[in-house]
Design a protein around this motif. Structure first.
Motif, PDB file in Angstrom:
ATOM      1  N   ALA A 114      39.922  41.074  34.196  1.00 12.26           N
ATOM      2  CA  ALA A 114      41.265  40.177  33.663  1.00 12.26           C
ATOM      3  C   ALA A 114      41.556  40.797  32.194  1.00 12.26           C
ATOM      4  O   ALA A 114      42.635  40.913  32.113  1.00 12.26           O
ATOM      5  CB  ALA A 114      40.844  38.735  33.440  1.00 12.26           C
ATOM      6  N   ILE A 115      40.638  41.279  31.682  1.00 11.13           N
ATOM      7  CA  ILE A 115      41.061  42.010  30.143  1.00 11.13           C
ATOM      8  C   ILE A 115      41.822  42.932  30.288  1.00 11.13           C
ATOM      9  O   ILE A 115      42.550  43.395  29.726  1.00 11.13           O
ATOM     10  CB  ILE A 115      39.724  42.363  29.611  1.00 11.13           C
ATOM     11  CG1 ILE A 115      39.078  41.149  28.912  1.00 11.13           C
ATOM     12  CG2 ILE A 115      39.915  43.337  28.421  1.00 11.13           C
ATOM     13  CD1 ILE A 115      37.741  41.293  28.267  1.00 11.13           C
ATOM     14  N   LEU A 116      41.568  43.783  31.762  1.00  7.61           N
ATOM     15  CA  LEU A 116      42.152  44.941  31.876  1.00  7.61           C
ATOM     16  C   LEU A 116      43.713  44.632  32.628  1.00  7.61           C
ATOM     17  O   LEU A 116      44.071  45.509  33.000  1.00  7.61           O
ATOM     18  CB  LEU A 116      41.431  46.008  32.516  1.00  7.61           C
ATOM     19  CG  LEU A 116      39.875  46.429  32.106  1.00  7.61           C
ATOM     20  CD1 LEU A 116      39.207  47.350  32.594  1.00  7.61           C
ATOM     21  CD2 LEU A 116      40.351  47.208  30.378  1.00  7.61           C
ATOM     22  N   GLY A 117      43.593  43.561  32.798  1.00  6.51           N
ATOM     23  CA  GLY A 117      44.952  42.930  33.457  1.00  6.51           C
ATOM     24  C   GLY A 117      45.119  43.017  34.835  1.00  6.51           C
ATOM     25  O   GLY A 117      46.136  42.874  35.755  1.00  6.51           O
ATOM     26  N   ALA A 118      43.767  42.583  35.556  1.00 11.98           N
ATOM     27  CA  ALA A 118      43.575  42.626  37.086  1.00 11.98           C
ATOM     28  C   ALA A 118      44.065  41.312  37.493  1.00 11.98           C
ATOM     29  O   ALA A 118      43.982  40.328  36.734  1.00 11.98           O
ATOM     30  CB  ALA A 118      42.415  42.996  37.548  1.00 11.98           C
ATOM     31  N   ASP A 119      44.570  41.428  38.865  1.00 14.41           N
ATOM     32  CA  ASP A 119      44.884  39.857  39.504  1.00 14.41           C
ATOM     33  C   ASP A 119      43.473  39.409  39.970  1.00 14.41           C
ATOM     34  O   ASP A 119      42.910  40.137  40.660  1.00 14.41           O
ATOM     35  CB  ASP A 119      45.801  40.153  40.754  1.00 14.41           C
ATOM     36  CG  ASP A 119      46.212  38.762  41.365  1.00 14.41           C
ATOM     37  OD1 ASP A 119      45.699  38.116  41.175  1.00 14.41           O
ATOM     38  OD2 ASP A 119      46.828  39.317  42.609  1.00 14.41           O
ATOM     39  N   VAL A 120      43.252  38.429  39.339  1.00 17.19           N
ATOM     40  CA  VAL A 120      41.948  37.594  39.753  1.00 17.19           C
ATOM     41  C   VAL A 120      41.733  36.662  40.665  1.00 17.19           C
ATOM     42  O   VAL A 120      40.881  35.826  41.020  1.00 17.19           O
ATOM     43  CB  VAL A 120      41.123  37.461  38.537  1.00 17.19           C
ATOM     44  CG1 VAL A 120      40.495  38.630  37.879  1.00 17.19           C
ATOM     45  CG2 VAL A 120      41.445  36.393  37.578  1.00 17.19           C
ATOM     46  N   SER A 121      43.038  36.718  41.612  1.00 13.81           N
ATOM     47  CA  SER A 121      43.175  35.357  42.206  1.00 13.81           C
ATOM     48  C   SER A 121      42.174  35.290  43.431  1.00 13.81           C
ATOM     49  O   SER A 121      42.336  33.997  44.049  1.00 13.81           O
ATOM     50  CB  SER A 121      44.789  35.206  42.859  1.00 13.81           C
ATOM     51  OG  SER A 121      45.070  36.268  43.257  1.00 13.81           O
ATOM     52  N   ASP A 122      41.835  36.300  43.908  1.00 14.59           N
ATOM     53  CA  ASP A 122      40.858  36.284  45.165  1.00 14.59           C
ATOM     54  C   ASP A 122      39.441  35.873  44.428  1.00 14.59           C
ATOM     55  O   ASP A 122      38.372  35.703  45.264  1.00 14.59           O
ATOM     56  CB  ASP A 122      40.601  37.866  45.617  1.00 14.59           C
ATOM     57  CG  ASP A 122      41.817  38.174  46.450  1.00 14.59           C
ATOM     58  OD1 ASP A 122      42.547  37.093  46.848  1.00 14.59           O
ATOM     59  OD2 ASP A 122      42.028  39.379  46.769  1.00 14.59           O
ATOM     60  N   PHE A 123      39.304  35.674  43.425  1.00 19.41           N
ATOM     61  CA  PHE A 123      37.941  35.421  42.683  1.00 19.41           C
ATOM     62  C   PHE A 123      37.543  34.057  42.195  1.00 19.41           C
ATOM     63  O   PHE A 123      36.673  33.548  42.157  1.00 19.41           O
ATOM     64  CB  PHE A 123      37.643  36.426  41.566  1.00 19.41           C
ATOM     65  CG  PHE A 123      37.803  37.876  42.187  1.00 19.41           C
ATOM     66  CD1 PHE A 123      37.755  38.558  43.301  1.00 19.41           C
ATOM     67  CD2 PHE A 123      38.225  38.738  41.099  1.00 19.41           C
ATOM     68  CE1 PHE A 123      37.677  39.799  43.692  1.00 19.41           C
ATOM     69  CE2 PHE A 123      38.457  40.186  41.390  1.00 19.41           C
ATOM     70  CZ  PHE A 123      38.140  40.599  42.784  1.00 19.41           C
ATOM     71  N   VAL A 124      38.704  33.509  41.655  1.00 14.80           N
ATOM     72  CA  VAL A 124      38.635  32.336  40.853  1.00 14.80           C
ATOM     73  C   VAL A 124      39.910  31.475  41.191  1.00 14.80           C
ATOM     74  O   VAL A 124      40.837  32.017  41.546  1.00 14.80           O
ATOM     75  CB  VAL A 124      38.882  32.536  39.417  1.00 14.80           C
ATOM     76  CG1 VAL A 124      37.365  33.154  39.019  1.00 14.80           C
ATOM     77  CG2 VAL A 124      39.901  33.216  38.837  1.00 14.80           C
ATOM     78  N   PRO A 125      39.935  30.066  41.256  1.00 13.03           N
ATOM     79  CA  PRO A 125      40.956  29.255  41.555  1.00 13.03           C
ATOM     80  C   PRO A 125      42.300  29.664  40.590  1.00 13.03           C
ATOM     81  O   PRO A 125      41.825  30.061  39.272  1.00 13.03           O
ATOM     82  CB  PRO A 125      40.630  27.946  41.329  1.00 13.03           C
ATOM     83  CG  PRO A 125      39.071  28.016  41.459  1.00 13.03           C
ATOM     84  CD  PRO A 125      38.652  29.121  41.064  1.00 13.03           C
ATOM     85  N   ALA A 126      43.513  29.572  41.017  1.00 14.60           N
ATOM     86  CA  ALA A 126      44.565  29.817  40.217  1.00 14.60           C
ATOM     87  C   ALA A 126      44.758  29.311  38.735  1.00 14.60           C
ATOM     88  O   ALA A 126      44.968  30.003  37.967  1.00 14.60           O
ATOM     89  CB  ALA A 126      45.929  29.393  40.979  1.00 14.60           C
ATOM     90  N   PHE A 127      44.307  28.159  38.656  1.00 12.64           N
ATOM     91  CA  PHE A 127      44.188  27.443  37.337  1.00 12.64           C
ATOM     92  C   PHE A 127      43.238  28.393  36.423  1.00 12.64           C
ATOM     93  O   PHE A 127      43.444  28.554  35.050  1.00 12.64           O
ATOM     94  CB  PHE A 127      44.123  26.009  37.296  1.00 12.64           C
ATOM     95  CG  PHE A 127      42.624  25.755  37.395  1.00 12.64           C
ATOM     96  CD1 PHE A 127      42.055  25.363  38.720  1.00 12.64           C
ATOM     97  CD2 PHE A 127      41.761  25.160  36.166  1.00 12.64           C
ATOM     98  CE1 PHE A 127      40.720  24.896  38.759  1.00 12.64           C
ATOM     99  CE2 PHE A 127      40.619  24.755  36.314  1.00 12.64           C
ATOM    100  CZ  PHE A 127      40.113  24.641  37.604  1.00 12.64           C
ATOM    101  N   ILE A 128      42.253  28.648  37.029  1.00  6.64           N
ATOM    102  CA  ILE A 128      41.343  29.496  36.142  1.00  6.64           C
ATOM    103  C   ILE A 128      41.705  30.764  35.716  1.00  6.64           C
ATOM    104  O   ILE A 128      41.539  31.224  34.530  1.00  6.64           O
ATOM    105  CB  ILE A 128      39.565  29.626  36.854  1.00  6.64           C
ATOM    106  CG1 ILE A 128      39.369  28.204  36.839  1.00  6.64           C
ATOM    107  CG2 ILE A 128      38.818  30.436  35.940  1.00  6.64           C
ATOM    108  CD1 ILE A 128      37.924  27.908  37.365  1.00  6.64           C
ATOM    109  N   GLY A 129      42.373  31.482  36.531  1.00 14.08           N
ATOM    110  CA  GLY A 129      43.191  32.694  36.327  1.00 14.08           C
ATOM    111  C   GLY A 129      44.101  32.395  35.036  1.00 14.08           C
ATOM    112  O   GLY A 129      44.124  33.394  34.217  1.00 14.08           O
TER     113      GLY A 129
END
Ligand code: ADP
Length: 165
Positions: free
Chosen positions: A136-151
């Protein structure tokens, strides 16, 4: 007698891997307490209240689960809850050594508490909160890993804070 288990960890933040473990645990136990550790040696990105709040919102529609926080030894907290089972998640062989050491140390501290390991769906077996934060720090889309609100919270948090490991 009600079968109660405690699933303890840092949950910084909760991921789909943790949620998978919670779903498996509630199928086995009458009641599962997800216990968020105050003292984590991991320099958490999210404060305790934030980690608890995210967990309260994340595993939707699951009954028999309570989210709490605890300070001190996990085995002491398990006893306080009237439980004798501590749940941990096992992802890969690399988790094994640390988890094995911790389970045996906990057994030495209180031999009445049994550690039970659950394995997540293989789709989540490589997920870790640490890697998700780094991505996430490097700007990745983390939506496959955590619920959207956590992203979203991750993005907001990382904007406002310089995170050191
Ligand atoms: P801790 O700091 O106590 O290791 P974590 O929140 O990192 O806390 O993890 C809590 C527990 O959940 C640990 O047993 C860990 O191995 C497990 N866990 C973490 N990520 C996953 C995942 N993707 N799938 C299954 N279990 C996981």
């Amino acid at each position: 007698m009600k079968r109660i288990a405690v699933y303890a960890g840092s949950f910084d933040p909760v991921t789909y891997g943790h949620i998978d473990i919670i779903k498996r645990a509630v199928r086995i136990f009458d009641s599962v307490i997800v216990a968020v550790a105050h003292n984590t040696g991991k320099n958490p990105l999210f404060g305790l209240a934030e980690r608890v709040a995210m967990l309260k919102k994340a595993p939707r529609g699951i009954r028999n689960v309570k989210i709490e926080d605890f300070a001190g030894l996990a085995v002491d907290y398990v006893s306080q809850c009237g439980a004798n089972v501590l749940i941990r998640g096992l992802r890969m062989v690399s988790d094994f050594e640390y988890e094995f050491q911790m389970a045996l140390t906990n057994r030495k501290l209180n031999e009445k508490i049994e550690t039970i390991f659950l394995m997540p769906n293989e789709a989540y077996s490589y997920l870790s909160s640490t890697l998700i934060k780094e991505a996430a720090i490097l700007g990745a889309d983390v939506s496959d890993f955590v619920p959207a609100f956590i992203g979203k919270r991750l993005k907001a948090k990382l904007k406002s804070k310089v995170w050191t490991r």
